[in-house]
Design a protein around this motif. Sequence first.
Motif, short mmCIF file in Angstrom:
data_model
loop_
_atom_site.label_atom_id
_atom_site.label_comp_id
_atom_site.label_asym_id
_atom_site.label_seq_id
_atom_site.Cartn_x
_atom_site.Cartn_y
_atom_site.Cartn_z
N MET A 11 0.82 -1.21 0.00
CA MET A 11 0.00 0.00 0.00
C MET A 11 0.86 1.26 0.00
N TYR A 12 1.88 1.29 0.83
CA TYR A 12 2.68 2.50 1.00
C TYR A 12 4.02 2.46 0.27
N GLY A 13 4.38 1.33 -0.33
CA GLY A 13 5.66 1.20 -0.98
C GLY A 13 6.80 1.02 0.00
N ASP A 14 6.52 0.68 1.24
CA ASP A 14 7.52 0.49 2.29
C ASP A 14 7.69 -1.01 2.52
N THR A 15 8.85 -1.56 2.14
CA THR A 15 9.05 -3.00 2.27
C THR A 15 9.67 -3.41 3.60
N ALA A 16 9.98 -2.44 4.46
CA ALA A 16 10.65 -2.78 5.73
C ALA A 16 9.80 -3.73 6.56
N VAL A 17 8.49 -3.51 6.61
CA VAL A 17 7.63 -4.37 7.41
C VAL A 17 7.61 -5.79 6.85
N LEU A 18 7.76 -5.91 5.53
CA LEU A 18 7.78 -7.23 4.91
C LEU A 18 9.07 -7.97 5.27
N ASP A 19 10.18 -7.25 5.20
CA ASP A 19 11.46 -7.86 5.60
C ASP A 19 11.43 -8.31 7.05
N ARG A 20 10.85 -7.46 7.91
CA ARG A 20 10.86 -7.73 9.35
C ARG A 20 10.09 -9.01 9.68
N HIS A 21 9.03 -9.28 8.93
CA HIS A 21 8.15 -10.41 9.28
C HIS A 21 8.24 -11.57 8.30
N PHE A 22 9.17 -11.50 7.35
CA PHE A 22 9.22 -12.56 6.34
C PHE A 22 9.47 -13.93 6.97
N GLY A 23 10.34 -13.99 7.96
CA GLY A 23 10.62 -15.27 8.60
C GLY A 23 9.40 -15.89 9.25
N ALA A 24 8.62 -15.06 9.95
CA ALA A 24 7.41 -15.57 10.61
C ALA A 24 6.39 -16.04 9.58
N MET A 25 6.26 -15.28 8.51
CA MET A 25 5.30 -15.67 7.46
C MET A 25 5.74 -16.98 6.80
N THR A 26 7.04 -17.13 6.59
CA THR A 26 7.56 -18.36 6.00
C THR A 26 7.27 -19.56 6.91
N ARG A 27 7.47 -19.41 8.20
CA ARG A 27 7.20 -20.52 9.13
C ARG A 27 5.72 -20.89 9.13
N TRP A 28 4.84 -19.91 9.00
CA TRP A 28 3.39 -20.21 8.92
C TRP A 28 3.08 -21.02 7.66
N MET A 29 3.65 -20.63 6.54
CA MET A 29 3.40 -21.36 5.30
C MET A 29 3.95 -22.77 5.37
N GLU A 30 5.10 -22.93 6.00
CA GLU A 30 5.67 -24.28 6.17
C GLU A 30 4.79 -25.14 7.06
N PHE A 31 4.22 -24.55 8.10
CA PHE A 31 3.32 -25.27 9.01
C PHE A 31 2.09 -25.77 8.24
N LEU A 32 1.51 -24.93 7.41
CA LEU A 32 0.32 -25.34 6.65
C LEU A 32 0.65 -26.49 5.70
N GLU A 33 1.82 -26.42 5.04
CA GLU A 33 2.17 -27.46 4.06
C GLU A 33 2.47 -28.78 4.75
N ARG A 34 3.13 -28.75 5.90
CA ARG A 34 3.38 -29.99 6.64
C ARG A 34 2.07 -30.66 7.05
N ALA A 35 1.11 -29.84 7.47
CA ALA A 35 -0.15 -30.40 7.96
C ALA A 35 -1.07 -30.86 6.84
N ASN A 36 -0.86 -30.33 5.62
CA ASN A 36 -1.78 -30.62 4.52
C ASN A 36 -0.98 -30.95 3.26
N PRO A 37 -0.29 -32.09 3.23
CA PRO A 37 0.59 -32.41 2.09
C PRO A 37 -0.15 -32.64 0.79
N ASP A 38 -1.48 -32.83 0.83
CA ASP A 38 -2.24 -32.99 -0.41
C ASP A 38 -2.73 -31.65 -0.96
#
Length: 347
Positions: free
Chosen positions: A1-28
Amino acid sequence: MYGDTAVLDRHFGAMTRWMEFLERANPDYLRARELGNSYNDWLAPGDDDTPAELLATAYWAHDAALMAQIADATGRAGEAAGYRALAGKLRLSFVNAFVAADGQVTSGTQTAYVLALHMNLVPDDLRSAAADRLVAAIRAAGWHLTTGFAGVGYLLPVLSSTGHTAAAYRLLEQDTMPSWRYMTSHGATTIWERWDGWTAEHGFASPEMNSFNHYSLGSVGEWLYRFLLGIDQEPGTAGFGRLLLRPHPGGSVDWARGSYQSVRGRIRSGWRRDHGRFTYWAELPPNITATVRIASDQPAEVRDAAGNPPSAIASFPGADGVKEAVFEVGSGTHEFSGPALTYAEED
């Protein structure tokens, strides 16, 4: 929205871990496990028949597409490719599980169609059929919405993006339960948490969960700014340096005006329909460029304040078969006028 990527960098690791959690739980690649407190399409009026697995898989696919964009925006090319591949797997699983060959989406609820269309989970050759089925579901409900928290914010944008702005205005102007105007016609000055927060038949809903100032159903405000007023960003841009100004007039609304306080300054927009003419104006802050797109029955006849014709004629997504006049502008005040647009009514 604002063109500021700092918030994305700051939370990228947490978002990645969430996506990994979903894929482990739902391999299909259908999200049926680890749903937690699955409220589904929370506070949808009547019975909520949208399958929890459909809704959860749609949002997972949407998350994957967003993660690919986030990775691109933050210089993570490898991660972006991985998330695009994941989004493709989830889209295929969603289509195989929930989308029929005729464009019907499992359960047939408005929310099922809205999520499938908004999150690009319907094959391209079936999008028109699915959008028509969404309108049919709205018509079957007596031109009422049946969406709760998960679907309501995307409902009108999906309609206006698939050629059904007339149906969007019918929902906006509906004044019987459930509707936004039912609230305002009974004294509401803010949007409620529940469609039935107060009814003439039953009075107030339970005070244990009955806010009268709540974002979720009030997310219709996005459509009012982006579509009714026409204030939007060009796809693929951020920070409001490059705007898309595309008003979607309709219904019984003869005029509109409003403003948005962007990161670059206040953007003002307004329009009026009068005796077959449509006039649109916009005031843009410094250091902004914009593409202005005016839908019209005769787009070649639309003119700017200096009498200049459009630089191009294009297709208008808000109604089937309609064209729009295209202008390129910069900062300052601009006005455009021409023959108004006449929508075919949804019957």
